[in-house]
Design a protein around this motif. Structure first.
Motif, PDB file in Angstrom:
ATOM      1  N   GLY A  83      -3.680 -12.631  -7.145  1.00  0.00           N
ATOM      2  CA  GLY A  83      -3.123 -11.680  -8.002  1.00  0.00           C
ATOM      3  C   GLY A  83      -1.467 -11.639  -8.414  1.00  0.00           C
ATOM      4  O   GLY A  83      -1.227 -10.407  -8.856  1.00  0.00           O
ATOM      5  N   MET A  84      -0.935 -12.879  -8.161  1.00  0.00           N
ATOM      6  CA  MET A  84       0.513 -12.627  -8.459  1.00  0.00           C
ATOM      7  C   MET A  84       0.768 -13.685  -9.579  1.00  0.00           C
ATOM      8  O   MET A  84      -0.123 -14.404 -10.054  1.00  0.00           O
ATOM      9  CB  MET A  84       1.167 -13.199  -7.214  1.00  0.00           C
ATOM     10  N   THR A  85       2.085 -13.381 -10.079  1.00  0.00           N
ATOM     11  CA  THR A  85       2.459 -14.608 -10.930  1.00  0.00           C
ATOM     12  C   THR A  85       3.677 -15.153 -10.195  1.00  0.00           C
ATOM     13  O   THR A  85       4.541 -14.800  -9.427  1.00  0.00           O
ATOM     14  CB  THR A  85       3.443 -13.708 -12.116  1.00  0.00           C
ATOM     15  N   ALA A  86       3.466 -16.693 -10.361  1.00  0.00           N
ATOM     16  CA  ALA A  86       4.398 -17.501  -9.900  1.00  0.00           C
ATOM     17  C   ALA A  86       5.917 -17.355 -10.065  1.00  0.00           C
ATOM     18  O   ALA A  86       6.200 -17.044 -11.209  1.00  0.00           O
ATOM     19  CB  ALA A  86       4.089 -18.865 -10.151  1.00  0.00           C
ATOM     20  N   GLY A  87       6.812 -17.093  -9.087  1.00  0.00           N
ATOM     21  CA  GLY A  87       8.325 -16.960  -9.352  1.00  0.00           C
ATOM     22  C   GLY A  87       8.669 -15.371  -9.242  1.00  0.00           C
ATOM     23  O   GLY A  87       9.844 -15.133  -9.262  1.00  0.00           O
ATOM     24  N   VAL A  88       7.650 -14.470  -9.095  1.00  0.00           N
ATOM     25  CA  VAL A  88       8.045 -13.223  -9.139  1.00  0.00           C
ATOM     26  C   VAL A  88       8.410 -12.721  -7.740  1.00  0.00           C
ATOM     27  O   VAL A  88       7.459 -13.305  -6.726  1.00  0.00           O
ATOM     28  CB  VAL A  88       6.925 -12.479  -9.636  1.00  0.00           C
ATOM     29  N   THR A  89       9.442 -11.842  -7.489  1.00  0.00           N
ATOM     30  CA  THR A  89       9.530 -11.145  -6.019  1.00  0.00           C
ATOM     31  C   THR A  89       8.716 -10.029  -6.127  1.00  0.00           C
ATOM     32  O   THR A  89       8.552  -9.301  -6.956  1.00  0.00           O
ATOM     33  CB  THR A  89      10.960 -10.945  -5.785  1.00  0.00           C
ATOM     34  N   TYR A  90       7.925  -9.723  -4.893  1.00  0.00           N
ATOM     35  CA  TYR A  90       7.091  -8.587  -4.663  1.00  0.00           C
ATOM     36  C   TYR A  90       7.674  -7.731  -3.829  1.00  0.00           C
ATOM     37  O   TYR A  90       8.396  -8.107  -2.770  1.00  0.00           O
ATOM     38  CB  TYR A  90       5.573  -9.078  -4.557  1.00  0.00           C
ATOM     39  N   TYR A  91       7.467  -6.327  -4.138  1.00  0.00           N
ATOM     40  CA  TYR A  91       7.970  -5.446  -3.118  1.00  0.00           C
ATOM     41  C   TYR A  91       6.879  -4.492  -2.573  1.00  0.00           C
ATOM     42  O   TYR A  91       5.796  -4.559  -3.100  1.00  0.00           O
ATOM     43  CB  TYR A  91       9.211  -4.456  -3.871  1.00  0.00           C
ATOM     44  N   LEU A  92       7.318  -3.767  -1.593  1.00  0.00           N
ATOM     45  CA  LEU A  92       6.486  -2.644  -0.826  1.00  0.00           C
ATOM     46  C   LEU A  92       6.163  -1.627  -2.090  1.00  0.00           C
ATOM     47  O   LEU A  92       7.223  -1.201  -2.860  1.00  0.00           O
ATOM     48  CB  LEU A  92       7.106  -2.067   0.315  1.00  0.00           C
ATOM     49  N   SER A  93       4.985  -1.148  -2.009  1.00  0.00           N
ATOM     50  CA  SER A  93       4.530  -0.109  -3.155  1.00  0.00           C
ATOM     51  C   SER A  93       4.659   1.146  -2.567  1.00  0.00           C
ATOM     52  O   SER A  93       4.792   1.625  -1.347  1.00  0.00           O
ATOM     53  CB  SER A  93       3.086  -0.389  -3.399  1.00  0.00           C
ATOM     54  N   GLY A  94       5.116   2.167  -3.431  1.00  0.00           N
ATOM     55  CA  GLY A  94       5.214   3.630  -2.925  1.00  0.00           C
ATOM     56  C   GLY A  94       3.885   4.298  -3.525  1.00  0.00           C
ATOM     57  O   GLY A  94       3.794   5.340  -3.196  1.00  0.00           O
ATOM     58  N   ALA A  95       3.270   3.771  -4.434  1.00  0.00           N
ATOM     59  CA  ALA A  95       2.057   4.469  -5.001  1.00  0.00           C
ATOM     60  C   ALA A  95       0.922   4.276  -4.025  1.00  0.00           C
ATOM     61  O   ALA A  95       0.165   5.178  -4.137  1.00  0.00           O
ATOM     62  CB  ALA A  95       1.741   3.481  -6.499  1.00  0.00           C
ATOM     63  N   THR A  96       0.715   3.113  -3.362  1.00  0.00           N
ATOM     64  CA  THR A  96      -0.460   3.204  -2.296  1.00  0.00           C
ATOM     65  C   THR A  96       0.015   2.535  -1.163  1.00  0.00           C
ATOM     66  O   THR A  96       0.849   1.569  -0.965  1.00  0.00           O
ATOM     67  CB  THR A  96      -1.403   2.250  -3.027  1.00  0.00           C
ATOM     68  N   ALA A  97      -0.122   3.393  -0.045  1.00  0.00           N
ATOM     69  CA  ALA A  97       0.335   2.883   1.149  1.00  0.00           C
ATOM     70  C   ALA A  97      -0.463   1.438   1.642  1.00  0.00           C
ATOM     71  O   ALA A  97      -1.516   1.292   1.417  1.00  0.00           O
ATOM     72  CB  ALA A  97       0.022   3.910   2.527  1.00  0.00           C
ATOM     73  N   GLY A  98       0.703   0.465   1.958  1.00  0.00           N
ATOM     74  CA  GLY A  98       0.059  -0.809   2.343  1.00  0.00           C
ATOM     75  C   GLY A  98       0.094  -1.636   1.106  1.00  0.00           C
ATOM     76  O   GLY A  98      -0.060  -3.194   1.340  1.00  0.00           O
ATOM     77  N   GLY A 116       8.004 -10.636  -0.318  1.00  0.00           N
ATOM     78  CA  GLY A 116       8.209 -12.035  -0.696  1.00  0.00           C
ATOM     79  C   GLY A 116       8.144 -12.456  -2.139  1.00  0.00           C
ATOM     80  O   GLY A 116       8.170 -11.537  -3.007  1.00  0.00           O
ATOM     81  N   ILE A 117       8.114 -13.705  -2.274  1.00  0.00           N
ATOM     82  CA  ILE A 117       8.317 -14.530  -3.599  1.00  0.00           C
ATOM     83  C   ILE A 117       7.024 -15.246  -3.741  1.00  0.00           C
ATOM     84  O   ILE A 117       6.419 -16.191  -3.089  1.00  0.00           O
ATOM     85  CB  ILE A 117       9.464 -15.334  -3.672  1.00  0.00           C
ATOM     86  N   ALA A 118       6.157 -15.153  -4.678  1.00  0.00           N
ATOM     87  CA  ALA A 118       5.088 -15.736  -5.222  1.00  0.00           C
ATOM     88  C   ALA A 118       5.471 -17.328  -5.569  1.00  0.00           C
ATOM     89  O   ALA A 118       6.214 -17.653  -6.359  1.00  0.00           O
ATOM     90  CB  ALA A 118       4.329 -15.135  -6.328  1.00  0.00           C
ATOM     91  N   LYS A 119       4.768 -18.240  -4.671  1.00  0.00           N
ATOM     92  CA  LYS A 119       4.938 -19.530  -5.095  1.00  0.00           C
ATOM     93  C   LYS A 119       3.941 -20.056  -6.109  1.00  0.00           C
ATOM     94  O   LYS A 119       4.061 -21.202  -6.721  1.00  0.00           O
ATOM     95  CB  LYS A 119       4.839 -20.435  -3.651  1.00  0.00           C
TER      96      LYS A 119
END
Length: 135
Positions: A83-98, A116-119
């Motif tokens: 479910g990711m896009t390569a090269g994008v940095t991902y963060y912890l969500s505040g909308a949904t725990a976890g 982390g970062i999507a490879k």
């Protein structure tokens, strides 16, 4: 905020994975971002939690578990989530725990916590990093 869609059955440790066994402090699904509470149990991290420790994710669940059941988590290395896009940095969500979301979806009052970062569209390199700064 839009979290990435993770299919629990597809969550797998990858290259360089460092895993740990522990106890779930609540019901957890594979692929959720977690922190360790003061009793040593793994709980769902949340970027807008009133509890500072909960805003600092330390691992991703590799399996599901209910409260007081054993759980395996991954603390570093590569992980298959999807479910990711390569090269994008991902963060912890505040909308949904976890939940895990791209930076564009970190909302006002939520704390920046890098997961982390999507490879690729399926693989992420875990790089946990809590900033202590809110949006």
């Amino acid at each position: 905020m839009v979290d990435i869609t993770i299919t629990a059955a597809n969550v797998l440790p990858g290259a360089g994975a460092v895993t740990e066994q522990g106890t779930a402090g609540e019901t957890i699904t594979a692929g959720q971002a977690l922190y360790k509470d003061s009793t040593g149990n793994w709980m769902k991290a949340d970027a807008d939690s009133a509890v500072a420790a909960a805003r600092d994710a330390k691992a991703i669940a590799l399996c599901g578990a209910s409260a007081n059941q054993p759980i395996t988590v991954q603390r570093s290395g590569e992980i298959t989530l999807g479910g990711m896009t390569a090269g994008v940095t991902y963060y912890l969500s505040g909308a949904t725990a976890g939940g895990i979301a791209p930076i564009a979806d970190v909302g006002t009052g939520e704390y920046f916590d890098v997961i982390g970062i999507a490879k690729s569209t399926t693989v992420m390199k875990l790089l946990f990093g809590y900033s202590g700064v809110s949006a």
